[in-house]
Design an enzyme around this catalytic site. Structure first.
Site, PDB file in Angstrom:
ATOM      1  N   HIS A  50       0.842  -1.208   0.000  1.00 33.36           N
ATOM      2  CA  HIS A  50       0.000   0.000   0.000  1.00 33.36           C
ATOM      3  C   HIS A  50       0.879   1.260   0.000  1.00 33.36           C
ATOM      4  CE1 HIS A  50      -3.151  -2.630   2.197  1.00 33.36           C
ATOM      5  NE2 HIS A  50      -3.662  -2.366   0.998  1.00 33.36           N
ATOM      6  N   LYS A  61     -16.033  -7.432   2.861  1.00 33.43           N
ATOM      7  CA  LYS A  61     -15.520  -8.804   2.951  1.00 33.43           C
ATOM      8  C   LYS A  61     -15.775  -9.421   4.320  1.00 33.43           C
ATOM      9  CE  LYS A  61     -11.625  -7.339   0.322  1.00 33.43           C
ATOM     10  NZ  LYS A  61     -10.200  -7.165   0.467  1.00 33.43           N
ATOM     11  N   ARG A  73      -1.542  -6.157  -8.201  1.00 32.66           N
ATOM     12  CA  ARG A  73      -0.362  -6.961  -7.876  1.00 32.66           C
ATOM     13  C   ARG A  73      -0.142  -8.049  -8.918  1.00 32.66           C
ATOM     14  NH1 ARG A  73      -2.695  -8.461  -2.205  1.00 32.66           N
ATOM     15  NH2 ARG A  73      -4.384  -8.636  -3.708  1.00 32.66           N
ATOM     16  N   SER A 131      -2.962  -7.756   2.996  1.00 33.96           N
ATOM     17  CA  SER A 131      -3.258  -7.543   4.421  1.00 33.96           C
ATOM     18  C   SER A 131      -3.642  -8.858   5.083  1.00 33.96           C
ATOM     19  CB  SER A 131      -4.401  -6.537   4.576  1.00 33.96           C
ATOM     20  OG  SER A 131      -4.029  -5.287   4.069  1.00 33.96           O
TER      21      SER A 131
HETATM   22  O1  PNS Z   1      -8.564  -2.904   0.373  1.00 31.08           O
HETATM   23  P1  PNS Z   1      -9.786  -3.500  -0.256  1.00 31.08           P
HETATM   24  O2  PNS Z   1     -10.586  -4.282   0.763  1.00 31.08           O
HETATM   25  O3  PNS Z   1      -9.472  -4.304  -1.482  1.00 31.08           O
HETATM   26  O4  PNS Z   1     -10.687  -2.251  -0.720  1.00 31.08           O
HETATM   27  C1  PNS Z   1     -11.952  -2.476  -1.276  1.00 31.08           C
HETATM   28  C2  PNS Z   1     -12.721  -1.157  -1.459  1.00 31.08           C
HETATM   29  C3  PNS Z   1     -12.744  -0.363  -0.155  1.00 31.08           C
HETATM   30  C4  PNS Z   1     -12.042  -0.331  -2.512  1.00 31.08           C
HETATM   31  C5  PNS Z   1     -14.146  -1.543  -1.912  1.00 31.08           C
HETATM   32  O5  PNS Z   1     -14.642  -2.529  -1.057  1.00 31.08           O
HETATM   33  C6  PNS Z   1     -15.103  -0.371  -1.928  1.00 31.08           C
HETATM   34  O6  PNS Z   1     -15.032   0.459  -2.802  1.00 31.08           O
HETATM   35  N1  PNS Z   1     -16.005  -0.327  -0.909  1.00 31.08           N
HETATM   36  C7  PNS Z   1     -17.019   0.711  -0.790  1.00 31.08           C
HETATM   37  C8  PNS Z   1     -18.401   0.180  -1.183  1.00 31.08           C
HETATM   38  C9  PNS Z   1     -18.596   0.276  -2.685  1.00 31.08           C
HETATM   39  O7  PNS Z   1     -18.535   1.336  -3.279  1.00 31.08           O
HETATM   40  N2  PNS Z   1     -18.817  -0.891  -3.307  1.00 31.08           N
HETATM   41  C10 PNS Z   1     -18.923  -1.003  -4.744  1.00 31.08           C
HETATM   42  C11 PNS Z   1     -17.545  -1.057  -5.362  1.00 31.08           C
HETATM   43  S1  PNS Z   1     -17.592  -1.181  -7.111  1.00 31.08           S
END
Ligand code: PNS
Length: 171
Positions: A25, A49, A99, A136
């Site tokens: 990150h 998740k 990645r 993570s």
């Molecule tokens: O670090 P991560 O868990 O891969 O990040 C995921 C994240 C935060 C980018 C994604 O879960 C997100 O955008 N969450 C907000 C809810 C949302 O907008 N969902 C639709 C995404 S297309």
């Protein structure tokens, strides 16, 4: 970025769970900060998740300490849709790190969804190959089973992880 459309991009949002932040990150943050006038590192409060191991306060503190020496970076958090947050923050673009090839599939649909919701594009940075295996969830698993992750997370993160492990062991 001195020519073409990217010249207009000034504020970017780098979203994530950051549970916890890793050196992967931080690598994306440092490189993105060099590309945009302002970079908002946006922590999602409730990742879809699973429940985060680290509280929002811990994740904010870990990120702020980790990016303290990187100019032009702000740490914020958001609830709900990323697309809504990006609009409210008046950001020009979303930044994500990739990645490995398998990251691309889910990231592509997320990028398309976010674009259809907010008309904001997602720009991808390739993770440094040094961090291509770092996530993570793996870092947490290895650390809490006694493995050494010192090379994989920023120093302030390692400290908070050690505190968390000690507090879990005291229970
Ligand atoms: O670090 P991560 O868990 O891969 O990040 C995921 C994240 C935060 C980018 C994604 O879960 C997100 O955008 N969450 C907000 C809810 C949302 O907008 N969902 C639709 C995404 S297309």
């Amino acid at each position: 970025m001195t020519n073409g459309k990217l010249e207009r991009v000034t504020r970017a949002v780098y979203p994530g769970s950051f549970d916890p932040p890793t050196n992967g990150h931080l690598d994306v943050i440092e490189r993105a900060a060099g590309c945009f006038g302002e970079l908002i590192v946006a922590i999602v409060v409730n990742p879809q998740k699973r429940a985060p191991m680290f509280s929002l306060e811990e994740r904010v503190a870990m990120l702020k300490a980790s990016v303290a020496r990187v100019a032009g970076v702000r740490v914020e958090h958001f609830r709900g849709l990323l697309a809504d947050y990006v609009k409210a923050a008046e950001a020009d673009v979303i930044v994500k790190g990739l990645r490995v090839v398998s990251d691309f599939e889910s990231e592509m649909s997320a990028a398309m969804m976010n674009r259809s919701l907010s008309d904001v594009d997602t720009l991808f940075l390739m993770a440094d190959h040094e961090y291509s295996f770092v996530s993570s969830s793996l870092v947490k698993e290895v650390f809490f089973l006694g493995g050494d992750v010192a090379a994989l997370v920023p120093e302030p993160v390692l400290r908070v992880m050690a505190e968390k492990r000690n507090s879990l062991q005291r229970r």
